[in-house]
Design a protein around this motif. Structure first.
Motif, PDB file in Angstrom:
ATOM      1  N   HIS A  65      81.748  45.653 110.827  1.00 17.48           N
ATOM      2  CA  HIS A  65      80.833  45.283 111.969  1.00 17.48           C
ATOM      3  C   HIS A  65      79.712  44.390 111.602  1.00 17.48           C
ATOM      4  O   HIS A  65      78.993  44.249 112.943  1.00 17.48           O
ATOM      5  CB  HIS A  65      79.645  46.646 111.037  1.00 17.48           C
ATOM      6  CG  HIS A  65      79.234  46.287 109.617  1.00 17.48           C
ATOM      7  ND1 HIS A  65      78.322  46.408 109.392  1.00 17.48           N
ATOM      8  CD2 HIS A  65      80.102  46.909 108.627  1.00 17.48           C
ATOM      9  CE1 HIS A  65      77.721  46.643 108.618  1.00 17.48           C
ATOM     10  NE2 HIS A  65      79.727  46.658 107.702  1.00 17.48           N
ATOM     11  N   GLU A 102      74.727  42.965 113.067  1.00 13.30           N
ATOM     12  CA  GLU A 102      76.221  43.819 113.061  1.00 13.30           C
ATOM     13  C   GLU A 102      76.604  43.173 115.045  1.00 13.30           C
ATOM     14  O   GLU A 102      75.191  43.202 115.587  1.00 13.30           O
ATOM     15  CB  GLU A 102      74.691  44.620 113.372  1.00 13.30           C
ATOM     16  CG  GLU A 102      74.037  45.682 111.549  1.00 13.30           C
ATOM     17  CD  GLU A 102      75.440  45.836 111.457  1.00 13.30           C
ATOM     18  OE1 GLU A 102      76.128  47.175 111.572  1.00 13.30           O
ATOM     19  OE2 GLU A 102      75.213  45.997 110.237  1.00 13.30           O
ATOM     20  N   GLN A 129      69.065  41.582 120.487  1.00 11.16           N
ATOM     21  CA  GLN A 129      67.741  40.808 119.718  1.00 11.16           C
ATOM     22  C   GLN A 129      68.184  40.577 118.626  1.00 11.16           C
ATOM     23  O   GLN A 129      68.078  39.089 118.040  1.00 11.16           O
ATOM     24  CB  GLN A 129      66.774  42.088 119.287  1.00 11.16           C
ATOM     25  CG  GLN A 129      66.033  42.487 121.048  1.00 11.16           C
ATOM     26  CD  GLN A 129      65.504  43.299 120.189  1.00 11.16           C
ATOM     27  OE1 GLN A 129      65.212  44.214 118.747  1.00 11.16           O
ATOM     28  NE2 GLN A 129      64.459  43.575 121.132  1.00 11.16           N
ATOM     29  N   SER A 130      69.372  40.828 117.934  1.00  8.48           N
ATOM     30  CA  SER A 130      69.541  40.058 115.933  1.00  8.48           C
ATOM     31  C   SER A 130      70.234  39.118 116.455  1.00  8.48           C
ATOM     32  O   SER A 130      70.320  38.718 115.539  1.00  8.48           O
ATOM     33  CB  SER A 130      70.328  41.027 115.388  1.00  8.48           C
ATOM     34  OG  SER A 130      71.581  41.679 115.804  1.00  8.48           O
ATOM     35  N   GLU A 147      69.077  46.143 120.835  1.00 14.56           N
ATOM     36  CA  GLU A 147      68.838  45.445 119.019  1.00 14.56           C
ATOM     37  C   GLU A 147      69.790  45.078 118.113  1.00 14.56           C
ATOM     38  O   GLU A 147      69.879  43.839 117.325  1.00 14.56           O
ATOM     39  CB  GLU A 147      68.823  46.483 117.971  1.00 14.56           C
ATOM     40  CG  GLU A 147      67.726  48.046 118.320  1.00 14.56           C
ATOM     41  CD  GLU A 147      67.111  48.823 117.856  1.00 14.56           C
ATOM     42  OE1 GLU A 147      68.576  49.326 116.420  1.00 14.56           O
ATOM     43  OE2 GLU A 147      66.512  49.535 118.275  1.00 14.56           O
ATOM     44  N   ALA A 163      70.045  50.740 120.497  1.00 12.98           N
ATOM     45  CA  ALA A 163      70.948  50.042 118.795  1.00 12.98           C
ATOM     46  C   ALA A 163      71.752  49.498 119.383  1.00 12.98           C
ATOM     47  O   ALA A 163      71.607  48.089 119.428  1.00 12.98           O
ATOM     48  CB  ALA A 163      71.936  50.819 118.417  1.00 12.98           C
ATOM     49  N   ASP A 184      79.349  51.999 117.553  1.00 12.37           N
ATOM     50  CA  ASP A 184      79.386  52.216 115.850  1.00 12.37           C
ATOM     51  C   ASP A 184      80.226  52.263 115.404  1.00 12.37           C
ATOM     52  O   ASP A 184      81.109  52.675 114.204  1.00 12.37           O
ATOM     53  CB  ASP A 184      78.362  53.126 115.163  1.00 12.37           C
ATOM     54  CG  ASP A 184      78.095  54.332 115.790  1.00 12.37           C
ATOM     55  OD1 ASP A 184      79.417  53.953 117.358  1.00 12.37           O
ATOM     56  OD2 ASP A 184      78.671  55.359 115.915  1.00 12.37           O
TER      57      ASP A 184
END
Lengths: 202, 225
Positions: free
Chosen positions: B125, B112, B45-46, B42, B39, B118
């Motif tokens: 977030h 995010e 990456q985002s 990711e 996560a 999380d």
């Protein structure tokens, strides 16, 4: 000089720890990456009709289709191949119409949107799974209700939505053999007049 | 110890423990399990700073290097060991985070954070100015430790060769450390026998002849007149 030396030692130790850790836990770039590295077979071509109704003419299978299983997802109608092929989209992207056919057959849908996005409603009967549910293992209870041999459709709000891809990656890692992404999103599903339901507490 | 020094000690210890707690928690949330690491990858990456396809190996290394840096530096800050080096590493890391957040805000992306896995407090977030302010506060704490060192209750102080001074390597405001008199004092080599004339054998009676005992043992030794 002692300060510089200590910083250098710190960097070396951190990079070494990260390298060792990265060898233990592979990081998958995208769905193609996890399929290649885990040896998962390519996803069946997206269905364009009712797949299990009857044996259809194999000649109508799209030329890029790899369909070793004759009982699965064979396009049989006069409808042209899915738009995904024309737009050079990944083979696991399916249109709203194809997704509805799967829904009609009772295949599970997974809503990858956040709670804030879900207030507008969701696909009727869809499960709700986000990336965080996989981290704290709260996804296990939902995944145990689903049979990995059946197709599953993941969707989010549409557009540039990485959430679907990320959840789809985890479903493939879990063992699902056919994972599709309804890339046009929930908005297009609702606009098409397909069944929706309000979200509990939304 | 004056009241000002006491306050100084308390603030230093508080900042150290606070930063250690924050970084340790952040590292734990990112390295809890394989899914948490995925996560975080990711999230990186985002941010769209690194190309998803061309820089995947950099993304992978960052995925693990960031939480390991946080974990190791949190441990060092907690102990007060190599405080300045750890504070510098985290200042650099926070600078990189703030650059990433700046580019995300400037491009108007919805990303995010993944900063604490999380867990989202006090910020939402999604990346926004809140994360920028939070990282600014953390960076200020790191800069404080970078300048002041670990303070009185730190291993740096415990293992410092010099008992005097503020910190092991805080003296004179230098990161390189202060020269210690005991360590830098020129020492007489073990084999150097030249000072012997300055230290005549006590057993030699004054009444004995001037070269009787000494010169008999070391006849070739040059003597200073």
């Amino acid at each position: 000089m002692r300060f510089v030396g200590r910083v250098a030692i710190l960097i070396v130790v951190i990079v070494a720890a990260a390298t060792v850790n990265s060898m233990q836990w592979p990081i998958y770039r995208d769905i193609a990456d996890i399929r290649a590295r885990t040896g998962a077979t390519a996803i069946e071509p997206a269905p364009t009709s009712e797949p299990s109704a009857e044996e259809s003419d194999p000649a109508s299978v799209p030329d890029d289709g790899v369909d070793p299983d004759a009982g699965q997802a064979e396009p049989a109608t006069a409808e042209p191949p899915v738009a995904a092929v024309e737009e050079d989209l990944p083979d696991y992207y399916i249109s709203i119409a194809d997704a509805f056919e799967l829904w009609d057959e009772g295949m599970p849908f997974v809503d990858a949107r956040t709670e804030n996005e879900r207030v507008v409603g969701t696909v009727e009967g869809a499960f709700h799974l986000e990336t965080r549910n996989f981290i704290d293992f709260s996804a296990d209870a939902i995944l145990n209700q689903m049979d990995p041999v059946f197709p599953v459709v993941v969707f989010c709000g549409g557009g540039e939505c990485d959430a679907s891809e990320n959840v789809a990656k985890r479903l493939i890692g879990w063992g699902f053999e056919e994972v599709y992404i309804m890339h046009e999103g929930f908005g297009a599903w609702a606009d098409a007049g397909h069944p929706t339901e309000p979200v509990e507490g939304g | 110890m004056t009241t000002g020094q006491r306050i100084d000690v308390v603030i230093t210890v508080f900042v150290r423990l606070f930063l250690a707690g924050v970084f340790g928690f952040a590292a734990f949330m990112k390295l809890r399990n394989e899914q948490a690491a995925q996560a975080f990858a990711e999230s990186i990456q985002s941010f769209d700073v690194l190309s998803k396809t061309d820089h995947h190996h950099v993304v992978t290394l960052s995925t693990f290097a960031v939480p390991w840096a946080e974990a190791i530096c949190a441990g060092l800050l907690l102990l007060g060991l190599w405080t300045r080096a750890a504070a510098f590493a985290m200042t650099a890391a926070l600078g990189a985070f703030m650059y990433g957040i700046y580019t995300v805000i400037a491009r108007g992306l919805v990303v995010e954070c993944g900063c604490f896995g999380d867990f989202n407090f006090p910020c939402d977030h999604t990346i926004g100015m809140c994360q920028m302010y939070r990282n600014g506060v953390l960076a200020a704490g790191c800069l404080f430790l970078l300048i002041r060192g670990g303070g009185r209750f730190s291993i740096d102080r415990l293992i410092a060769p010099s008992a005097s001074g503020d910190d092991e390597d805080a003296t004179a405001g230098s990161f390189g450390g202060s020269p210690t008199p005991a360590a830098t004092r020129p020492r007489r080599p073990e084999t150097d026998e030249a000072p012997i004339p300055l230290d005549p054998p006590r057993s030699t009676p004054l009444s004995s002849g001037p070269g009787e005992g000494d010169s008999a043992e070391k006849p070739s030794k040059p003597r200073w007149d």
